[in-house]
Design a protein around this motif. Sequence first.
Motif: not given
Length: 404
Positions: A193-204
Amino acid sequence: MNDFAVLWDWLAAGVRWLHVVTAIAWIGSSFYFIALDLGLTKRPGLPEGASGEEWQVHGGGFYHIQKYLVAPAAMPEHLTWFKWESYATWLSGFALLAVVYYAGADLFLIDRNVLDVSAPVAILISVASIGLGWVLYDLLCKSPLGKSDTGLMLVLYAILVVMSWGYTQLFTGRAAFLHLGAFTATIMTANVFLIIIPNQKIVVADLIAGRAPDPKLGMQAKQRSLHNNYLTLPVVFLMLSNHYPLAFGTKFNWVIASIIFIMGVLIRHYFNTVHARKGNPHWTWGAAGVLFIIIMWLSTVPKVLTGEEKLSAAGEAFVASTHFPAVRDTVMGRCSMCHAAEPGYEGIHFAPKDVVLDTDAAIAEHAREIYLQAGRSHAMPPGNVSGITEDERRLIVTWFEEAR
């Protein structure tokens, strides 16, 4: 019959079922993608940006999967995010914790022989420990220690060992194992919730805007995903541990919980190695088997239980024992408030697991269960609500072992 109690019991059953379903979905998708990622192969002719591919067959069809480390030249119109499995598992798990352990704190959460606190205080300790666990873990990952995967994992394991011991100093054995699982599962879900998904959204977002993504985001997400991978199997055991009183209700329960983490890591290492086509480390199963034998020994120190007892055939011996009158008085005084045709304990309307201990024959029939859960372990009574003494537990052990 208390209609509210019946409805509450069904609520617990429904939430438990929801938790099982969502956990299967999360673990299933997680294990699949780990195996897929490890099995990807770099072959000539892959599209630009693709790091590997895999051909799979399932359900009568063939699947051709390609992985892009960053993104394809053109972003697809529909992108599936694997996140709700994790979120729903944690939310349903916390709901189950509230319905069973918070609402029934005096019976399932608090052991006044361990820590004599009120229900609100026990619940506050529970919530605080689970939340603070994530904060401590996240700080460690972001510290200089986080640059060493091996060093970080060793420190994290040390923390889990300390928590294994700490929870047994706060709650009942059953609740301690459950909380250790919740403590670990919270770290796993917070990683998503706080690391993996937010990081992926920033990359996208960077890719769509034509910017080069920060490689640190991918490295950070990969590290958290690695931790989730190795923590999954121990969490599954801890969440099911309420069925195994010889695990949670014995003197060395915190050591048993600590060993379970090592066993989970060994088993995941085996599958990860095989999926990556780097060999077949059968030794991991042997090591896990040795650890399991050690757990069995720890659960019954100083004696190891052997063999299954046919209590129906030995019933006369249990009743004829010179210790039986005193054991019967203990069972009637300490257990029959719940294990009776009409339980007298507030909130209990049916004998748990339909075990009624109100006759000599019934006590003899369930001698082995009484021995394991109230003699050899402290699993019963839950939280020792009826105040059974150590002398009474020793008497149960003597009665069973001499009469069998």
